[in-house]
Design a protein around this motif. Structure first.
Motif, PDB file in Angstrom:
ATOM      1  N   LEU A  13     -13.809  -5.694 -10.885  1.00 56.25           N
ATOM      2  CA  LEU A  13     -12.430  -6.070 -11.203  1.00 56.25           C
ATOM      3  C   LEU A  13     -11.467  -4.912 -10.988  1.00 56.25           C
ATOM      4  O   LEU A  13     -10.400  -5.088 -10.389  1.00 56.25           O
ATOM      5  N   GLY A  14     -11.831  -3.737 -11.450  1.00 51.76           N
ATOM      6  CA  GLY A  14     -10.941  -2.584 -11.306  1.00 51.76           C
ATOM      7  C   GLY A  14     -10.590  -2.300  -9.864  1.00 51.76           C
ATOM      8  O   GLY A  14      -9.420  -2.086  -9.528  1.00 51.76           O
ATOM      9  N   SER A  15     -11.575  -2.309  -9.001  1.00 55.02           N
ATOM     10  CA  SER A  15     -11.303  -2.000  -7.589  1.00 55.02           C
ATOM     11  C   SER A  15     -10.503  -3.122  -6.928  1.00 55.02           C
ATOM     12  O   SER A  15      -9.644  -2.852  -6.091  1.00 55.02           O
ATOM     13  N   VAL A  16     -10.758  -4.377  -7.311  1.00 57.45           N
ATOM     14  CA  VAL A  16      -9.984  -5.499  -6.748  1.00 57.45           C
ATOM     15  C   VAL A  16      -8.522  -5.378  -7.167  1.00 57.45           C
ATOM     16  O   VAL A  16      -7.615  -5.512  -6.346  1.00 57.45           O
ATOM     17  N   VAL A  17      -8.279  -5.102  -8.445  1.00 55.13           N
ATOM     18  CA  VAL A  17      -6.899  -4.972  -8.932  1.00 55.13           C
ATOM     19  C   VAL A  17      -6.190  -3.805  -8.252  1.00 55.13           C
ATOM     20  O   VAL A  17      -5.037  -3.934  -7.828  1.00 55.13           O
ATOM     21  N   ARG A  18      -6.869  -2.672  -8.124  1.00 50.14           N
ATOM     22  CA  ARG A  18      -6.256  -1.524  -7.439  1.00 50.14           C
ATOM     23  C   ARG A  18      -5.931  -1.853  -5.979  1.00 50.14           C
ATOM     24  O   ARG A  18      -4.876  -1.471  -5.468  1.00 50.14           O
ATOM     25  N   GLU A  19      -6.824  -2.565  -5.303  1.00 48.68           N
ATOM     26  CA  GLU A  19      -6.578  -2.947  -3.903  1.00 48.68           C
ATOM     27  C   GLU A  19      -5.368  -3.875  -3.800  1.00 48.68           C
ATOM     28  O   GLU A  19      -4.529  -3.713  -2.909  1.00 48.68           O
ATOM     29  N   VAL A  20      -5.264  -4.831  -4.709  1.00 52.15           N
ATOM     30  CA  VAL A  20      -4.108  -5.735  -4.715  1.00 52.15           C
ATOM     31  C   VAL A  20      -2.829  -4.936  -4.942  1.00 52.15           C
ATOM     32  O   VAL A  20      -1.820  -5.137  -4.259  1.00 52.15           O
ATOM     33  N   ALA A  21      -2.848  -4.019  -5.906  1.00 56.48           N
ATOM     34  CA  ALA A  21      -1.672  -3.214  -6.215  1.00 56.48           C
ATOM     35  C   ALA A  21      -1.249  -2.351  -5.028  1.00 56.48           C
ATOM     36  O   ALA A  21      -0.056  -2.211  -4.743  1.00 56.48           O
ATOM     37  N   MET A  22      -2.224  -1.790  -4.326  1.00 53.00           N
ATOM     38  CA  MET A  22      -1.917  -0.903  -3.195  1.00 53.00           C
ATOM     39  C   MET A  22      -1.504  -1.675  -1.945  1.00 53.00           C
ATOM     40  O   MET A  22      -0.577  -1.290  -1.257  1.00 53.00           O
ATOM     41  N   SER A  23      -2.203  -2.767  -1.652  1.00 51.21           N
ATOM     42  CA  SER A  23      -1.961  -3.484  -0.395  1.00 51.21           C
ATOM     43  C   SER A  23      -0.878  -4.545  -0.509  1.00 51.21           C
ATOM     44  O   SER A  23      -0.267  -4.919   0.487  1.00 51.21           O
ATOM     45  N   GLY A  24      -0.669  -5.066  -1.710  1.00 50.10           N
ATOM     46  CA  GLY A  24       0.282  -6.164  -1.876  1.00 50.10           C
ATOM     47  C   GLY A  24      -0.298  -7.509  -1.492  1.00 50.10           C
ATOM     48  O   GLY A  24       0.379  -8.524  -1.576  1.00 50.10           O
ATOM     49  N   GLU A  25      -1.552  -7.528  -1.073  1.00 47.90           N
ATOM     50  CA  GLU A  25      -2.202  -8.795  -0.709  1.00 47.90           C
ATOM     51  C   GLU A  25      -2.860  -9.403  -1.930  1.00 47.90           C
ATOM     52  O   GLU A  25      -3.455  -8.686  -2.735  1.00 47.90           O
ATOM     53  N   GLU A  26      -2.752 -10.708  -2.060  1.00 45.96           N
ATOM     54  CA  GLU A  26      -3.343 -11.347  -3.231  1.00 45.96           C
ATOM     55  C   GLU A  26      -4.854 -11.473  -3.100  1.00 45.96           C
ATOM     56  O   GLU A  26      -5.397 -11.408  -2.002  1.00 45.96           O
ATOM     57  N   ALA A  27      -5.497 -11.659  -4.252  1.00 44.15           N
ATOM     58  CA  ALA A  27      -6.942 -11.892  -4.300  1.00 44.15           C
ATOM     59  C   ALA A  27      -7.157 -13.244  -4.973  1.00 44.15           C
ATOM     60  O   ALA A  27      -6.718 -13.453  -6.108  1.00 44.15           O
ATOM     61  N   ILE A  28      -7.807 -14.141  -4.277  1.00 45.50           N
ATOM     62  CA  ILE A  28      -8.110 -15.459  -4.809  1.00 45.50           C
ATOM     63  C   ILE A  28      -9.408 -15.367  -5.599  1.00 45.50           C
ATOM     64  O   ILE A  28     -10.385 -14.789  -5.136  1.00 45.50           O
ATOM     65  N   ILE A  29      -9.423 -15.949  -6.778  1.00 42.08           N
ATOM     66  CA  ILE A  29     -10.610 -15.950  -7.629  1.00 42.08           C
ATOM     67  C   ILE A  29     -11.226 -17.343  -7.583  1.00 42.08           C
ATOM     68  O   ILE A  29     -10.527 -18.344  -7.754  1.00 42.08           O
ATOM     69  N   THR A  30     -12.518 -17.397  -7.357  1.00 45.44           N
ATOM     70  CA  THR A  30     -13.214 -18.681  -7.278  1.00 45.44           C
ATOM     71  C   THR A  30     -14.247 -18.795  -8.393  1.00 45.44           C
ATOM     72  O   THR A  30     -14.770 -17.808  -8.883  1.00 45.44           O
ATOM     73  N   ASP A  31     -14.503 -20.032  -8.769  1.00 43.15           N
ATOM     74  CA  ASP A  31     -15.551 -20.341  -9.744  1.00 43.15           C
ATOM     75  C   ASP A  31     -16.363 -21.474  -9.145  1.00 43.15           C
ATOM     76  O   ASP A  31     -15.842 -22.570  -8.933  1.00 43.15           O
ATOM     77  N   SER A  32     -17.598 -21.195  -8.825  1.00 42.17           N
ATOM     78  CA  SER A  32     -18.489 -22.163  -8.173  1.00 42.17           C
ATOM     79  C   SER A  32     -17.862 -22.719  -6.898  1.00 42.17           C
ATOM     80  O   SER A  32     -17.936 -23.903  -6.609  1.00 42.17           O
TER      81      SER A  32
END
Length: 90
Positions: A13-32
């Protein structure tokens, strides 16, 4: 845009959030395999809220132009059939 499963996020989670903050690209979260949420940058979040505020102001302007007027809290409660005592009791 990247996609991440809930299971995958447990350890990253930490690295995903940092990547979103730096790149401005969203991250889609999936469940099953189903898209259930999105992580966006703070800048995008603030921009979305600014657009929503502008849209609300324009809608209110249009409603007033059509003859709609604001109502007081007392008028709203009366229209809804709610008494002040009921609100205070809850």
């Amino acid at each position: 845009m990247s996609a991440h499963s809930l299971r995958e996020l447990r350890g990253s989670l930490g690295s995903v959030v940092r990547e979103v903050a730096m790149s401005g690209e969203e991250a889609i979260i999936t469940d099953s395999g189903t898209e259930v949420a999105v992580i966006i940058s703070m800048a995008d979040y603030e921009r979305l809220h600014e657009h929503a505020d502008v849209a609300d102001a324009l809608r209110l302007r249009d409603m007033r132009a059509e003859g709609f007027s604001a109502m007081s809290l007392a008028e709203m409660m009366e229209a809804l059939g709610v008494s002040a005592d009921e609100v205070l009791a809850s």
